[in-house]
Design a protein around this motif. Structure first.
Motif, mmCIF file in Angstrom:
data_model
loop_
_atom_site.group_PDB
_atom_site.id
_atom_site.type_symbol
_atom_site.label_atom_id
_atom_site.label_comp_id
_atom_site.label_asym_id
_atom_site.label_seq_id
_atom_site.Cartn_x
_atom_site.Cartn_y
_atom_site.Cartn_z
ATOM 1 N N ILE A 1 0.835 -1.207 0.000
ATOM 2 C CA ILE A 1 0.000 0.000 0.000
ATOM 3 C C ILE A 1 0.866 1.252 0.000
ATOM 4 C CG2 ILE A 1 -1.749 1.301 1.252
ATOM 5 C CD1 ILE A 1 -2.708 -1.314 -0.056
ATOM 6 N N PHE B 1 -9.677 -0.854 2.916
ATOM 7 C CA PHE B 1 -10.364 -1.158 1.657
ATOM 8 C C PHE B 1 -11.699 -1.847 1.925
ATOM 9 C CE2 PHE B 1 -5.986 -0.616 0.487
ATOM 10 C CZ PHE B 1 -6.043 0.057 -0.721
ATOM 11 N N GLY C 1 -10.381 2.027 -1.998
ATOM 12 C CA GLY C 1 -9.913 2.640 -0.770
ATOM 13 C C GLY C 1 -10.999 3.473 -0.140
ATOM 14 N N VAL D 1 -6.054 6.206 1.091
ATOM 15 C CA VAL D 1 -5.985 5.178 0.041
ATOM 16 C C VAL D 1 -7.127 5.286 -0.962
ATOM 17 C CG1 VAL D 1 -4.713 3.538 1.465
ATOM 18 C CG2 VAL D 1 -7.219 3.525 1.524
#
Length: 347
Positions: free
Chosen positions: A120, A161, A172, A177
């Motif tokens: 990530i 997620f 995300g 994210v």
């Protein structure tokens, strides 16, 4: 001493002018108008740190290169024209990617590892530097992490997620994210447009279904068919055997070429017409028509011999070579012995 010199500006100051280690008589800065119009606060801070820490033995370097070479993302899929993927492009792009409206789509593929914090943070860094160095907006770039091994739901949630309406596609959820999308190859739908990436899924059943789907597609380029069959042959080996050596794209293609020769050798022209209607001509254009033109029987023998040589060179077991070529084990051994004799006589 801090010394800075590049294409944008140069800043020199010398510690040689210190009288007692804590005073500076000279500080010279020169550069472009754009640089002088904006205070370089980090350099002012660096000078202060150098003055304070160098006398006590701490090394201080301003604007230090973090890495010797720039990082490389696994894949960039660039939409060269239009605001959307074309129908032909969408037919070969997986869920998630085929729905992207960004012209720049960065893909990072993880085959031996699952979804990790390192993956990530790596993705975030790649997306940030790709976008900012090209002065692109967030909407112009999408980053996808393709994961062969399915992580557990707890790990997925922990990393921020959540599932989407498309199986195997995660988005995300939080601020950090939200520009990343994760594709779980084992979980993607069994549809033709997902088959190319699902061929790299970790589960054998998913691989098998992907190849069965690809077998039904008649518009694939001949070279791609050859490459896919190379992958298929390698992954059909006993578990772990495909990792006994370093795999390269060239090596995979050689295995696919061996499959292609064996296929041509084992089929009559009529069978080829029935079995390979969509890409028979593409395969023939890659040099296999010569064996047929020389006569079917002669072409079959030559093709099988060449296949035996190619597979033996990659240390395939004799039994597998026999299975691929349609020869008996004794016939394969006879070919190999004859080649060895010919090589000895040529020395």
């Amino acid at each position: 001493m801090i010394e800075r010199l590049d294409n944008h500006h140069s800043i020199f100051y010398t510690i040689a002018m210190r009288t007692d280690g804590d005073s500076v008589e000279g500080f010279i800065a020169e550069g472009s108008a754009a640089d002088s119009a904006k205070t370089q606060w980090h350099l002012l801070f660096a000078v202060e740190q150098d003055l304070a820490l160098t006398p006590v033995g701490v090394g201080v370097e301003a604007e230090f290169a973090v890495m010797k070479e720039p990082p490389k993302v696994d894949l960039l899929l660039l939409r060269r024209s239009g605001d959307r993927w074309t129908a032909a492009q969408r037919a070969r792009l997986p869920d998630g990617v085929r729905d992207s409206t960004a012209p720049n789509n960065l893909l990072e593929f993880k085959y031996t590892e699952s979804l990790t914090l390192q993956a990530i943070t790596q993705g975030l860094g790649y997306e940030h530097f790709f976008r900012t160095t090209r002065h692109l907006s967030h909407d112009a770039v999408r980053f996808f992490i393709l994961i062969a091994k399915t992580p557990n739901p707890g790990r997925i949630a922990e990393l921020g997620f959540v599932p989407t309406e498309l199986p195997g596609v995660l988005r995300g959820e939080n601020l950090y994210v939200r520009h990343l999308t994760v594709l779980l190859l084992n979980e993607l739908r069994d549809l033709p447009h997902n088959a190319l990436v699902k061929a790299f899924a970790s589960r054998q059943i998913e691989k098998r279904k992907a190849f069965e789907t690809l077998d039904l597609l008649e518009d694939l380029p001949g070279t791609l068919v050859t490459y896919l069959q190379g992958l298929r042959t390698i992954w059909s080996l006993p578990k772990g055997a495909e990792m006994s050596e370093v795999l390269t794209p060239e090596g995979v293609m050689k295995v696919g070429e061996a499959w292609k020769r064996a296929l041509m050798a084992s089929m009559t022209p009529t069978e080829l017409d029935a079995y390979l209607p969509g890409y028979k001509q593409q395969i023939l254009k890659q040099g296999l028509e010569q064996g047929l033109e020389q006569g079917l029987e002669q072409g079959i023998i030559a093709a099988k011999r060449e296949t035996v040589r190619a597979m033996a060179a990659r240390n395939f077991e004799v039994a597998m070579i026999a299975d691929v070529t349609g020869l008996t084990v004794a016939e394969v051994n006879a070919f190999l012995v004859a080649d060895a004799v010919n090589q000895d006589q040529g020395k």
